[in-house]
Enzyme design. Sequence first.
Site, PDB file in Angstrom:
ATOM      1  N   LYS A 439       0.846  -1.193   0.000  1.00  0.00           N
ATOM      2  CA  LYS A 439       0.000   0.000   0.000  1.00  0.00           C
ATOM      3  C   LYS A 439       0.882   1.243   0.000  1.00  0.00           C
ATOM      4  CE  LYS A 439      -4.499   1.333   1.190  1.00  0.00           C
ATOM      5  NZ  LYS A 439      -5.692   1.196   1.970  1.00  0.00           N
ATOM      6  N   TRP A 444      -2.912   0.627  -3.972  1.00  0.00           N
ATOM      7  CA  TRP A 444      -2.425  -0.748  -3.875  1.00  0.00           C
ATOM      8  C   TRP A 444      -1.503  -1.081  -5.052  1.00  0.00           C
ATOM      9  CZ3 TRP A 444      -3.099  -2.944   0.600  1.00  0.00           C
ATOM     10  CH2 TRP A 444      -4.230  -2.649   1.367  1.00  0.00           C
TER      11      TRP A 444
END
Length: 542
Positions: A439, A444
């Site tokens: 992250k 992501w």
Amino acid sequence: MEVLVKSTIMPCPLLVSSMLERGANLFSDVAIISIRPDGFRHSYTYRDLRRRSRQLAAALQRAGIAQGDRVATLMWNEHEHLEAYFGVPSVGAVLHTLNLRLHPDDLAYIVNHAQDRFLIVDDVLLEVFEQIRPRVQFERVFVVDHGCGALPAGCESYDAFLAESIVEPSDADLAEDDAAAMCYTSGTTGRPKGVLYSHRAIALHSLAISLPDQLNLSCHDTLLPIVPMFHVNAWGLPYAATMNGSKQVLPGRNLRSKTLLDLLQNERVTVAGGVPSIWLAVLHALETDPSRWNLTQGLRLLVGGSAAPESMFRRFDKLGVHVIQAWGMTETTPVATACKLTPYMHGWTEDDRYAQRAKHGLPLPFIEARAVDDQGETHKDGKTAGELQVRGPWIAGSYYGLDQADKWTADGWFRTGDVATIDTEGFVKIVDRLKDLIKSGGEWISSVDLENALVAHQAVKEAAVIAVAHPKWQERPLAVIVLKDGSDVDASELRAFLGERFGRWQLPDAFVFVSELPHTSTGKLLKSQLRQDFNDWRWERS
Ligand code: AMP
């Protein structure tokens, strides 16, 4: 009226033993080959398999094994293991295949947790048994003789045990929901967890994986299961092959790529199953010496266990070998999705076809899959990732002797811990393990996508990408690379190579070159170990 409603179909239970009966009755002379530890080729038939499985069943009954008892195996893929696959459940006992690559602490824990009563062990694996012996209490231990010397004290000969039984086993009163087999997860965190497989789950799974749109297994096939029979039932392939009456080639312990290629060629194998690292090594050997092996036309390689890079599909295609990816886990018996193009996709561009084939495919019949994001929403756009959740008649409903209700949702789906997208066609693509995602600044990054792209570089043998804490971005990707022998490449070249496919923010901030990467007992990258190794990493050093 009431009678009519009740009179539907015969209440015949779906049992593992029926699959062996079919194979042995209809394909009695079909061969089952085992490659012994010394390389000797042992051959017998389905008729022999049934005879010896029954002998084992009768001997177990005589020795006091009752319904529900656990019988463990510590064995390679050999015909004695197949005998246990069918003999143990036929008397209502539970076959517990032990993963011989696990750490002795985990193995001892698993044996004690499952309360295994008997053990069947290959003599070449006695060393593994001796490591756990002081910590476990098998009542009896049967050793399969491969010529490794005298029986250790307290152990008995497997063949002598079988020879003792001159009577047929008496029929056990089995229900299809009874447990037939069990495996423990080889998870990288926490204690291994046990999953019990019912006769019904194994039977339905065997039927489903055999379907043409799935793994397409039939009596015309010669199957080479390289995936070990001690890990998630070798993907259920031995059960399905026996039900179908396929010729089986059990490779034993020697899994070197050249030996496997010799087997593929000499036994005229039509379908084989293994993890990506096995197939990448086979591919390398084939590409190095393309004229050495004459493989069966139309050979299919089943791949699973971890993500197969897209480049692997392309490279094998050039050699006339077709790769099919499947996805599953210990908790899913294990195959839950398989990837075959649907008819109209054959009209897509080559790149789109390969991108689709490198996905994990459609859920098998009776299996449902959904990807649920942080907000509890499901998406089918092929872009928005969420946790993959599955349900169906061969998905675990609980762990053995363990209360871990949080692995199941309130509405009854199993939470896999994998992150996936599902596209408009319904194809699942595993993006990462939940805990392996990176992250960066709230966005992501998929470590799997980066790893697959890195191994497509000609100098890279293996790659792992992990998240490392970053003062500004919370986490940033770090790539750990093993180069092929004699190859040379530096970080800037790899960064430029990845830059063709990824945004700048997705690229690893550092590339570290090592001689090898840590793996789990089943050959998956051990990212928890890598994260620990790079825990003190300082970004300013890169
Ligand atoms: P195991 O229970 O040891 O079989 O491990 C199951 C896990 O392996 C899954 O949850 C996935 O993370 C991973 N896995 C299995 N098959 C694949 C695949 N084809 N591609 C990517 N990951 C996979």
